[in-house]
Enzyme design. Structure first.
Site, mmCIF file in Angstrom:
data_model
loop_
_atom_site.group_PDB
_atom_site.id
_atom_site.type_symbol
_atom_site.label_atom_id
_atom_site.label_comp_id
_atom_site.label_asym_id
_atom_site.label_seq_id
_atom_site.Cartn_x
_atom_site.Cartn_y
_atom_site.Cartn_z
ATOM 1 N NE ARG A 273 -1.840 -0.714 -4.489
ATOM 2 C CZ ARG A 273 -1.367 -1.338 -3.418
ATOM 3 N NH1 ARG A 273 -0.756 -0.635 -2.468
ATOM 4 N NH2 ARG A 273 -1.495 -2.644 -3.284
ATOM 5 N NE ARG A 288 3.319 7.173 -1.185
ATOM 6 C CZ ARG A 288 2.826 6.294 -0.312
ATOM 7 N NH1 ARG A 288 1.740 5.617 -0.615
ATOM 8 N NH2 ARG A 288 3.396 6.102 0.849
ATOM 9 C CD GLU A 360 3.175 -1.288 3.557
ATOM 10 O OE1 GLU A 360 2.794 -0.263 4.162
ATOM 11 O OE2 GLU A 360 2.420 -2.022 2.905
ATOM 12 C CB SER A 363 1.547 -5.334 3.808
ATOM 13 O OG SER A 363 0.446 -5.180 4.676
ATOM 14 N NE ARG A 400 6.368 1.266 -1.817
ATOM 15 C CZ ARG A 400 5.504 1.754 -0.929
ATOM 16 N NH1 ARG A 400 5.385 1.169 0.261
ATOM 17 N NH2 ARG A 400 4.773 2.809 -1.218
#
Length: 434
Positions: A273, A288, A360, A363, A400
């Site tokens: 990403r 991140r 988060e 999801s 994460r």
RNA sequence: GGAGAGGUGGCAGAGCGGUCGAAUGCGGCGGUCUCGAAAACCGUUUCGGGCUUCACGGUCCGACGGGGGUUCAAAUCCCCCCCUCUCCGCCA
């Protein structure tokens, strides 16, 4: 496999055009929840134009075919073709060509607008934006650390599991070298997660992580989130941000036997990403980053079954967090914060002691027929061919989850107690500072 | 990367300028026969879209890997792209 298709000429229906025509007000209202109501009127106007043009073009084409067949029949029987008939046919065709050009252009503009429309959200999804997610429940006790809390960077570096400085030198910010004991922990986590989801009926898949543009359009990441995706310089390929993309594309252009549904897959892949627009946010550690690994669940279901499948996937996600001993909460994401393809999304947010808040970690989204329409993944309903529904959900986002394990299971001396479920998969019982 | 051969319906496989959305076989579905089944026989069996219909349906257009071109007419001829296979090279 000669059946592998690249792109369909005349294109399938995107957001259901028939639904839009039949009940534009309902669709407009649904889209207005996402701030996209205006786009609909452009689509409607263009659609009316396209249909008028198409009728005219098709009449001319029918006439052309009729003349060509007449000529063919005459020639076949050795009879003379009346003078000027071929010239007349040519003139008709030239006229038609101009109209076809206009039609193609109008349809291209209509499709571009359609492609940009997001999915229609479930009625039950909360209104609002990022702050308006509705907390559904909290599970697990938040740990207390009287002697003070270390965050994952301190903990991981102390056990020799992470090198961020050198990663920055090699690749820039938001990259990491994961090393030694954390590699073992990651491998155990992935293996365990694959076993868990396999037991739930998901077939493990290692998919391609470089895909064509069509797969990204088909899953709804393009055009909306194009800036989030890495493109290759010399080939028309893109690095996927999630294995959802190649898993959804697995059944592109196929008509699935309804008896085979649901089809469940678990993708194991690295994810890439660009994090464009996230500058300055979550810059510490590996929360991140541009590259991480993930085990992702993906289901193809009938339209009737998708809502139940969505809850099933959420249940698996929660079970995984519970077995890992990670406190979490579940939120029902508000409409304005949904990705383009989702009709409803639940996030599981793990308690992160280093940040003293829930963040988060997984999801799951029900994309209803949005991706299936774009990818032309369908099933038969009697005489009708209808799009299937697609759903995706994180089993384990490794980075994460490692953070959550490290921070929640840290000991006063900086050691980390590894969740029991991972020990059979090669993880040490305790990660100790070296 | 180089050389060659190909991509046609669920599968196999014809067609190579006209009436071909497409022979034939297999498979699927329905029927006859049978107590039932098999065999045999008969029928049926692609997808997308426009118009029309309350609906059943009707009608037209498009699609033979994708896009463009030649032609009155393209599955068939030409160009570009994608994919598959074989051989060589390279490589984990």
């Amino acid at each position: 496999m000669p059946g592998l298709v690249t792109f369909r000429g005349e294109g399938g229906p995107l957001l259901d055009l028939r639904l839009i025509r039949r009940d534009p007000d309902a669709v407009r209202e649904a889209l207005s929840r996402r701030g996209e109501a205006d786009a609909l009127d452009g689509v409607l106007a263009l659609d009316a134009e396209c249909r008028a043009l198409r009728s005219a073009v098709e009449e001319r084409r029918a006439e052309s075919t009729r003349i060509a067949k007449e000529i063919g029949a005459l020639k076949k029987h050795g009879e003379a073709v009346p003078a000027g008939q071929e010239d007349a046919a040519r003139a008709l065709r030239e006229q038609t060509a101009a109209e076809e050009e206009t039609l193609r252009d109008a349809e291209a503009r209509r499709d571009a607008l359609m492609l940009a429309l997001p999915n229609i959200a479930e009625a039950a999804a909360p209104d609002g934006g990022e702050e308006d997610a509705v907390e559904l429940r909290r599970v697990g006790d938040i740990p207390v650390f009287p002697g003070g809390v270390k965050d994952h960077v301190e903990l991981a570096e102390a056990i020799g599991g992470l090198d961020l400085e050198r990663a920055a030198r090699t690749s820039g910010s938001r990259f990491a070298y994961l090393m030694g004991p954390l590699v073992r922990l990651q491998m155990a986590l992935v293996s365990w997660a694959v076993d868990v989801v396999t037991a739930e009926g998901f077939t493990p898949v290692i998919p391609p992580v470089l895909v064509r543009e069509e797969a990204l359009v088909g899953t709804g990441f393009f055009p909306a989130d194009r800036s989030a995706v890495y493109a290759t310089a010399d080939d028309d390929l893109f690095l996927v941000g999630t294995s959802e993309v190649p898993l959804a594309a697995l059944h592109q252009d196929e008509i699935l036997d309804e008896a085979s549904l649901p089809l469940r897959y678990a993708g194991i892949s690295s994810c890439f990403r660009r994090e464009a627009g996230a500058a300055g946010r979550d810059t510490r550690g590996i929360f991140r980053v541009h590259q991480f690994d993930k085990v992702e669940m993906f289901s193809f279901t009938t339209p009737e079954e998708s809502a139940a499948e969505h809850l099933r996937i959420l249940g698996i996600e929660e079970s995984i967090l519970q077995q890992l001993g990670i406190p979490y909460r579940v939120v029902d994401v508000a409409v304005g914060d949904l990705g383009a393809s989702a009709a409803r999304k639940f996030d599981c947010e793990a308690w992160m002691p280093g940040q003293e808040r829930y963040r988060e970690v997984t999801s799951c989204s029900n994309c209803t027929d949005y991706q299936a329409r774009r990818l032309r993944a369908r099933t038969k309903r009697g005489k009708e061919t209808v799009p299937v529904h697609t759903l995706n959900g994180t089993a384990v986002a490794v980075g994460r989850t490692l953070i959550a394990i490290l921070e929640n299971h840290q000991q006063p001396d900086g050691a980390v107690v590894v969740p029991a479920c991972l020990r059979a998969y090669g993880a040490p019982e305790v990660l100790g500072p070296s």
